[in-house]
Write a protein that holds these residues in place. Structure first.
Motif, PDB file in Angstrom:
ATOM      1  N   ILE A 126       0.830  -1.203   0.000  1.00  0.00           N
ATOM      2  CA  ILE A 126       0.000   0.000   0.000  1.00  0.00           C
ATOM      3  C   ILE A 126       0.865   1.254   0.000  1.00  0.00           C
ATOM      4  O   ILE A 126       2.073   1.206   0.248  1.00  0.00           O
ATOM      5  CB  ILE A 126      -0.948   0.035   1.218  1.00  0.00           C
ATOM      6  CG1 ILE A 126      -0.139   0.213   2.511  1.00  0.00           C
ATOM      7  CG2 ILE A 126      -1.803  -1.222   1.295  1.00  0.00           C
ATOM      8  CD1 ILE A 126      -0.980   0.505   3.732  1.00  0.00           C
ATOM      9  N   THR A 127       0.203   2.369  -0.273  1.00  0.00           N
ATOM     10  CA  THR A 127       0.743   3.704  -0.002  1.00  0.00           C
ATOM     11  C   THR A 127      -0.243   4.397   0.922  1.00  0.00           C
ATOM     12  O   THR A 127      -1.404   4.607   0.554  1.00  0.00           O
ATOM     13  CB  THR A 127       0.913   4.520  -1.289  1.00  0.00           C
ATOM     14  OG1 THR A 127       1.916   3.915  -2.106  1.00  0.00           O
ATOM     15  CG2 THR A 127       1.345   5.951  -0.965  1.00  0.00           C
ATOM     16  N   THR A 132       5.139   4.001   1.401  1.00  0.00           N
ATOM     17  CA  THR A 132       4.808   2.906   0.490  1.00  0.00           C
ATOM     18  C   THR A 132       5.546   1.652   0.922  1.00  0.00           C
ATOM     19  O   THR A 132       6.762   1.682   1.145  1.00  0.00           O
ATOM     20  CB  THR A 132       5.197   3.262  -0.955  1.00  0.00           C
ATOM     21  OG1 THR A 132       4.475   4.415  -1.365  1.00  0.00           O
ATOM     22  CG2 THR A 132       4.884   2.114  -1.901  1.00  0.00           C
ATOM     23  N   THR A 147       9.077  -0.961   3.954  1.00  0.00           N
ATOM     24  CA  THR A 147       9.255  -0.318   2.653  1.00  0.00           C
ATOM     25  C   THR A 147      10.069  -1.213   1.722  1.00  0.00           C
ATOM     26  O   THR A 147      10.738  -2.151   2.171  1.00  0.00           O
ATOM     27  CB  THR A 147       9.957   1.033   2.826  1.00  0.00           C
ATOM     28  OG1 THR A 147      11.232   0.820   3.449  1.00  0.00           O
ATOM     29  CG2 THR A 147       9.127   1.957   3.716  1.00  0.00           C
ATOM     30  N   GLN A 166      -3.775   3.955  -0.998  1.00  0.00           N
ATOM     31  CA  GLN A 166      -3.679   3.221  -2.261  1.00  0.00           C
ATOM     32  C   GLN A 166      -3.288   1.781  -1.956  1.00  0.00           C
ATOM     33  O   GLN A 166      -2.208   1.533  -1.403  1.00  0.00           O
ATOM     34  CB  GLN A 166      -2.651   3.855  -3.201  1.00  0.00           C
ATOM     35  CG  GLN A 166      -3.071   5.210  -3.757  1.00  0.00           C
ATOM     36  CD  GLN A 166      -2.025   5.783  -4.688  1.00  0.00           C
ATOM     37  OE1 GLN A 166      -0.884   5.976  -4.304  1.00  0.00           O
ATOM     38  NE2 GLN A 166      -2.413   6.041  -5.929  1.00  0.00           N
ATOM     39  N   ASN A 167      -4.151   0.854  -2.316  1.00  0.00           N
ATOM     40  CA  ASN A 167      -3.892  -0.565  -2.071  1.00  0.00           C
ATOM     41  C   ASN A 167      -3.571  -1.237  -3.399  1.00  0.00           C
ATOM     42  O   ASN A 167      -4.452  -1.491  -4.218  1.00  0.00           O
ATOM     43  CB  ASN A 167      -5.102  -1.229  -1.407  1.00  0.00           C
ATOM     44  CG  ASN A 167      -4.795  -2.633  -0.910  1.00  0.00           C
ATOM     45  OD1 ASN A 167      -3.844  -3.261  -1.359  1.00  0.00           O
ATOM     46  ND2 ASN A 167      -5.593  -3.119   0.010  1.00  0.00           N
ATOM     47  N   TYR A 168      -2.278  -1.532  -3.614  1.00  0.00           N
ATOM     48  CA  TYR A 168      -1.852  -2.121  -4.879  1.00  0.00           C
ATOM     49  C   TYR A 168      -2.170  -3.616  -4.952  1.00  0.00           C
ATOM     50  O   TYR A 168      -2.112  -4.193  -6.043  1.00  0.00           O
ATOM     51  CB  TYR A 168      -0.347  -1.920  -5.062  1.00  0.00           C
ATOM     52  CG  TYR A 168       0.074  -0.473  -5.078  1.00  0.00           C
ATOM     53  CD1 TYR A 168      -0.080   0.305  -6.222  1.00  0.00           C
ATOM     54  CD2 TYR A 168       0.624   0.140  -3.953  1.00  0.00           C
ATOM     55  CE1 TYR A 168       0.299   1.639  -6.248  1.00  0.00           C
ATOM     56  CE2 TYR A 168       1.001   1.470  -3.963  1.00  0.00           C
ATOM     57  CZ  TYR A 168       0.841   2.212  -5.113  1.00  0.00           C
ATOM     58  OH  TYR A 168       1.216   3.528  -5.127  1.00  0.00           O
ATOM     59  N   ASN A 233       0.922  -7.980  -8.695  1.00  0.00           N
ATOM     60  CA  ASN A 233       1.691  -7.065  -7.853  1.00  0.00           C
ATOM     61  C   ASN A 233       2.975  -7.703  -7.321  1.00  0.00           C
ATOM     62  O   ASN A 233       3.995  -7.031  -7.152  1.00  0.00           O
ATOM     63  CB  ASN A 233       0.827  -6.593  -6.689  1.00  0.00           C
ATOM     64  CG  ASN A 233       1.512  -5.533  -5.853  1.00  0.00           C
ATOM     65  OD1 ASN A 233       1.683  -4.403  -6.285  1.00  0.00           O
ATOM     66  ND2 ASN A 233       1.942  -5.909  -4.650  1.00  0.00           N
TER      67      ASN A 233
END
Length: 284
Positions: A126-127, A132, A147, A166-168, A233
């Motif tokens: 996530i960010t 991040t 990180t 932000q959930n990648y 991801n």
């Protein structure tokens, strides 16, 4: 005044107090071991019920803090401190601390909301809060994020909850965004076809959706191609670096010239310059 009797009484009191201190230390060590053992059993029970690891860590933090508070109250009772008075004192202290440390309570409340709304879980990339990385733990007041450069970063829950997240890892795949500069004389359709074929052979690049290679922009060196493969991801950085290698290898194998900036300078004739700049005799 009999100093011998006073000394004996003092020695008895110190001995009794020392024994109580040793007993309290022994109680603390044994109880701490029991608490750790109980938490392991609870964790195992939660995992057997297929409960999410994020929720497990959050509940275990609450249970651990509660048990330690009970242990401290019990030890104070062992020393003869009135626990009911201590409970009232603890409540008053809690109100004072809550008023002074509103941010701490805000972090606690934000952690509860993060558990309820579940914008991310342990293991997600996530960010959040300007950081991040991969979530390793969601605690009562803070969230631990590791990180990409392997630095463990502790972020306050309230900062995460009050900011964009932000959930990648939420979607099954993500896009890698890169660009490739080509020379003015290179046929762009040919370069696009070669790149698509090369990138499709990269391990872990998805074929559905297929990689995108299109003209994105123009500059003085020529067209700029947008190179966008898709991947899971977990394979993002591997695909990112392999795509950069594929761009260079494709252009080298095709023999494309190195991009260079081109400028066109339109000069004026000597006659025109003479007409614009008068002779010195006229100036004087």
């Amino acid at each position: 005044m009999n100093f011998n009797q006073i000394g004996q009484v003092a020695l008895q009191l110190l001995t009794l107090f020392g024994l109580k201190v040793l007993g309290a230390i022994l109680i603390w060590l044994i109880a701490q071991r029991l608490i750790d053992f109980a938490l392991k059993l609870v964790r195992r029970a939660f995992r057997s019920q297929q409960i999410d690891p994020t929720l497990i860590n959050y509940l275990l933090n609450i249970i651990g803090v509660t048990l330690k508070i009970v242990l401290i109250v019990a030890i104070l009772g062992f020393f003869g401190v009135e626990t009911t008075s201590f409970a009232a004192l603890l409540a008053a202290a809690g109100i004072a601390i809550g008023a002074a440390w509103g941010g701490l309570l805000a972090n606690f409340a934000a952690g509860a909301f993060l558990i309820v709304f579940r914008p991310f879980k342990v293991g997600d990339f996530i960010t959040a809060g300007g950081v991040t990385g991969t979530v390793t733990e969601l605690g009562l007041f803070t969230t631990s994020i590791n990180t990409p450069d392997n630095v463990l970063t502790i972020v306050a829950n309230n900062k995460i909850f009050s900011d964009n997240i932000q959930n990648y890892s939420a979607n099954p795949y993500r896009r890698v965004d890169l660009v490739a500069q080509i020379h003015h004389d290179v046929k762009h359709n040919e370069a696009i076809a070669l790149l698509k074929a090369k990138i499709s052979q990269i391990p872990n690049v998805l074929q559905n959706p297929a990689p995108d290679v299109e003209i994105q922009d123009f500059n003085f060196a020529g067209p700029v191609l947008a190179v966008r493969p898709y991947c899971n991801n977990d394979h993002y950085w591997q695909v990112y670096f392999d795509t950069n290698k594929a761009i260079r290898e494709t252009f080298n194998e095709a023999g494309y010239p190195v991009p260079e900036y081109r400028y066109t300078v339109n000069g004026s004739s000597a006659h025109a310059i003479n007409n614009v700049i008068p002779p010195l005799s006229e100036i004087t």
